[in-house]
Design a protein around this motif. Structure first.
Motif, PDB file in Angstrom:
ATOM      1  N   MET A  63       0.851  -1.184   0.000  1.00  0.00           N
ATOM      2  CA  MET A  63       0.000   0.000   0.000  1.00  0.00           C
ATOM      3  C   MET A  63       0.892   1.240   0.000  1.00  0.00           C
ATOM      4  N   GLN A  64       0.559   2.190  -0.840  1.00  0.00           N
ATOM      5  CA  GLN A  64       1.343   3.423  -0.934  1.00  0.00           C
ATOM      6  C   GLN A  64       0.931   4.405   0.165  1.00  0.00           C
ATOM      7  N   ASP A  65       1.811   5.391   0.400  1.00  0.00           N
ATOM      8  CA  ASP A  65       1.551   6.370   1.455  1.00  0.00           C
ATOM      9  C   ASP A  65       0.226   7.105   1.240  1.00  0.00           C
ATOM     10  N   ALA A  66      -0.093   7.464   0.010  1.00  0.00           N
ATOM     11  CA  ALA A  66      -1.350   8.176  -0.270  1.00  0.00           C
ATOM     12  C   ALA A  66      -2.552   7.314   0.090  1.00  0.00           C
ATOM     13  N   GLN A  67      -2.466   6.023  -0.173  1.00  0.00           N
ATOM     14  CA  GLN A  67      -3.557   5.114   0.193  1.00  0.00           C
ATOM     15  C   GLN A  67      -3.659   4.964   1.703  1.00  0.00           C
ATOM     16  N   LEU A  99      -2.783   7.185   3.875  1.00  0.00           N
ATOM     17  CA  LEU A  99      -3.326   8.443   4.367  1.00  0.00           C
ATOM     18  C   LEU A  99      -4.844   8.487   4.177  1.00  0.00           C
ATOM     19  N   THR A 100      -5.338   7.985   3.071  1.00  0.00           N
ATOM     20  CA  THR A 100      -6.781   7.945   2.844  1.00  0.00           C
ATOM     21  C   THR A 100      -7.464   7.055   3.871  1.00  0.00           C
ATOM     22  N   VAL A 101      -6.881   5.919   4.175  1.00  0.00           N
ATOM     23  CA  VAL A 101      -7.441   5.019   5.192  1.00  0.00           C
ATOM     24  C   VAL A 101      -7.448   5.717   6.553  1.00  0.00           C
ATOM     25  N   ILE A 102      -6.345   6.356   6.908  1.00  0.00           N
ATOM     26  CA  ILE A 102      -6.243   7.057   8.202  1.00  0.00           C
ATOM     27  C   ILE A 102      -7.294   8.159   8.281  1.00  0.00           C
ATOM     28  N   ARG A 103      -7.423   8.950   7.215  1.00  0.00           N
ATOM     29  CA  ARG A 103      -8.399  10.041   7.212  1.00  0.00           C
ATOM     30  C   ARG A 103      -9.826   9.499   7.322  1.00  0.00           C
ATOM     31  N   THR A 104     -10.102   8.383   6.664  1.00  0.00           N
ATOM     32  CA  THR A 104     -11.434   7.781   6.722  1.00  0.00           C
ATOM     33  C   THR A 104     -11.741   7.284   8.133  1.00  0.00           C
ATOM     34  N   THR A 160      -3.366  11.892  14.208  1.00  0.00           N
ATOM     35  CA  THR A 160      -2.783  13.073  13.569  1.00  0.00           C
ATOM     36  C   THR A 160      -1.317  12.834  13.271  1.00  0.00           C
ATOM     37  N   SER A 161      -0.592  12.302  14.241  1.00  0.00           N
ATOM     38  CA  SER A 161       0.828  11.996  14.029  1.00  0.00           C
ATOM     39  C   SER A 161       1.001  10.945  12.939  1.00  0.00           C
ATOM     40  N   LEU A 162       0.123   9.960  12.938  1.00  0.00           N
ATOM     41  CA  LEU A 162       0.185   8.913  11.922  1.00  0.00           C
ATOM     42  C   LEU A 162      -0.097   9.491  10.531  1.00  0.00           C
ATOM     43  N   ALA A 163      -1.054  10.391  10.445  1.00  0.00           N
ATOM     44  CA  ALA A 163      -1.372  11.037   9.163  1.00  0.00           C
ATOM     45  C   ALA A 163      -0.170  11.826   8.646  1.00  0.00           C
ATOM     46  N   ARG A 164       0.505  12.533   9.535  1.00  0.00           N
ATOM     47  CA  ARG A 164       1.705  13.285   9.130  1.00  0.00           C
ATOM     48  C   ARG A 164       2.792  12.349   8.598  1.00  0.00           C
ATOM     49  N   ARG A 165       2.930  11.198   9.229  1.00  0.00           N
ATOM     50  CA  ARG A 165       3.941  10.237   8.807  1.00  0.00           C
ATOM     51  C   ARG A 165       3.728   9.803   7.356  1.00  0.00           C
ATOM     52  N   TYR A 166       2.470   9.762   6.939  1.00  0.00           N
ATOM     53  CA  TYR A 166       2.168   9.304   5.587  1.00  0.00           C
ATOM     54  C   TYR A 166       1.864  10.442   4.619  1.00  0.00           C
ATOM     55  N   GLY A 167       2.341  11.635   4.933  1.00  0.00           N
ATOM     56  CA  GLY A 167       2.315  12.727   3.966  1.00  0.00           C
ATOM     57  C   GLY A 167       1.272  13.794   4.146  1.00  0.00           C
ATOM     58  N   ALA A 168       0.518  13.760   5.214  1.00  0.00           N
ATOM     59  CA  ALA A 168      -0.485  14.807   5.420  1.00  0.00           C
ATOM     60  C   ALA A 168       0.212  16.127   5.726  1.00  0.00           C
ATOM     61  N   ARG A 169      -0.368  17.193   5.196  1.00  0.00           N
ATOM     62  CA  ARG A 169       0.162  18.520   5.486  1.00  0.00           C
ATOM     63  C   ARG A 169      -0.401  19.016   6.809  1.00  0.00           C
ATOM     64  N   HIS A 224      -5.650  22.297   9.875  1.00  0.00           N
ATOM     65  CA  HIS A 224      -6.795  21.757  10.606  1.00  0.00           C
ATOM     66  C   HIS A 224      -7.550  20.679   9.845  1.00  0.00           C
ATOM     67  N   VAL A 225      -7.281  20.497   8.565  1.00  0.00           N
ATOM     68  CA  VAL A 225      -8.081  19.554   7.782  1.00  0.00           C
ATOM     69  C   VAL A 225      -7.259  18.450   7.146  1.00  0.00           C
ATOM     70  N   PHE A 226      -6.038  18.309   7.535  1.00  0.00           N
ATOM     71  CA  PHE A 226      -5.171  17.355   6.860  1.00  0.00           C
ATOM     72  C   PHE A 226      -5.383  15.917   7.299  1.00  0.00           C
ATOM     73  N   ASP A 227      -6.029  15.669   8.426  1.00  0.00           N
ATOM     74  CA  ASP A 227      -6.134  14.305   8.940  1.00  0.00           C
ATOM     75  C   ASP A 227      -7.558  13.759   9.001  1.00  0.00           C
ATOM     76  N   THR A 228      -8.535  14.511   8.500  1.00  0.00           N
ATOM     77  CA  THR A 228      -9.918  14.032   8.375  1.00  0.00           C
ATOM     78  C   THR A 228     -10.460  14.521   7.038  1.00  0.00           C
ATOM     79  N   PHE A 229     -11.686  14.142   6.741  1.00  0.00           N
ATOM     80  CA  PHE A 229     -12.366  14.642   5.546  1.00  0.00           C
ATOM     81  C   PHE A 229     -13.380  15.725   5.892  1.00  0.00           C
ATOM     82  N   LEU A 230     -13.265  16.298   7.087  1.00  0.00           N
ATOM     83  CA  LEU A 230     -14.200  17.325   7.539  1.00  0.00           C
ATOM     84  C   LEU A 230     -13.708  18.708   7.137  1.00  0.00           C
TER      85      LEU A 230
END
Length: 115
Positions: free
Chosen positions: A1-5, A7-12, A65-74, A77-83
């Protein structure tokens, strides 16, 4: 699984947890206002206490949030969810206050201060 994928799982997952916790806060607040209780109140309280312990144990930062950053999230306030940002910027002020108010009302009801 790639980092972008990842990150999508983490955000979901993070978004689903967020929505679940908001629902739990609404249950606690409703019970505090109306005096109604039951199975779902205890589930909501259990979820909220568990989340609070995890949050406090992680230095008052969400571990996702830390996990999202590890996989490329900027950052922001909106980098780790879809809200939307206007929701996530106010999360602690709004929902922390509602959680505290609901819990306070419940305690007052349980102590007999409120009828």
């Amino acid at each position: 699984m790639q980092d972008a994928q990842r990150l999508t799982v983490i955000r979901t997952v993070h978004t689903a947890i967020y929505v679940t916790m908001v629902g739990a806060i609404c249950v606690v607040l409703f019970a505090g206002v109306t005096g109604r209780s039951g199975f779902w109140l205890w589930v909501a309280l259990l979820l909220l206490v568990a989340e609070s312990i995890v949050f406090a144990g992680n230095g008052f930062r969400c571990p996702l949030t830390s996990l999202a950053r590890r996989y490329g999230a900027r950052t922001g306030h909106v980098f780790d969810t879809f809200l939307p940002e206007w929701v996530t910027k106010r999360t602690f002020a709004v929902f922390g206050s509602l959680w505290g108010l609901g819990l306070l009302l419940l305690v007052f009801r349980w102590l007999g201060v409120l009828a």
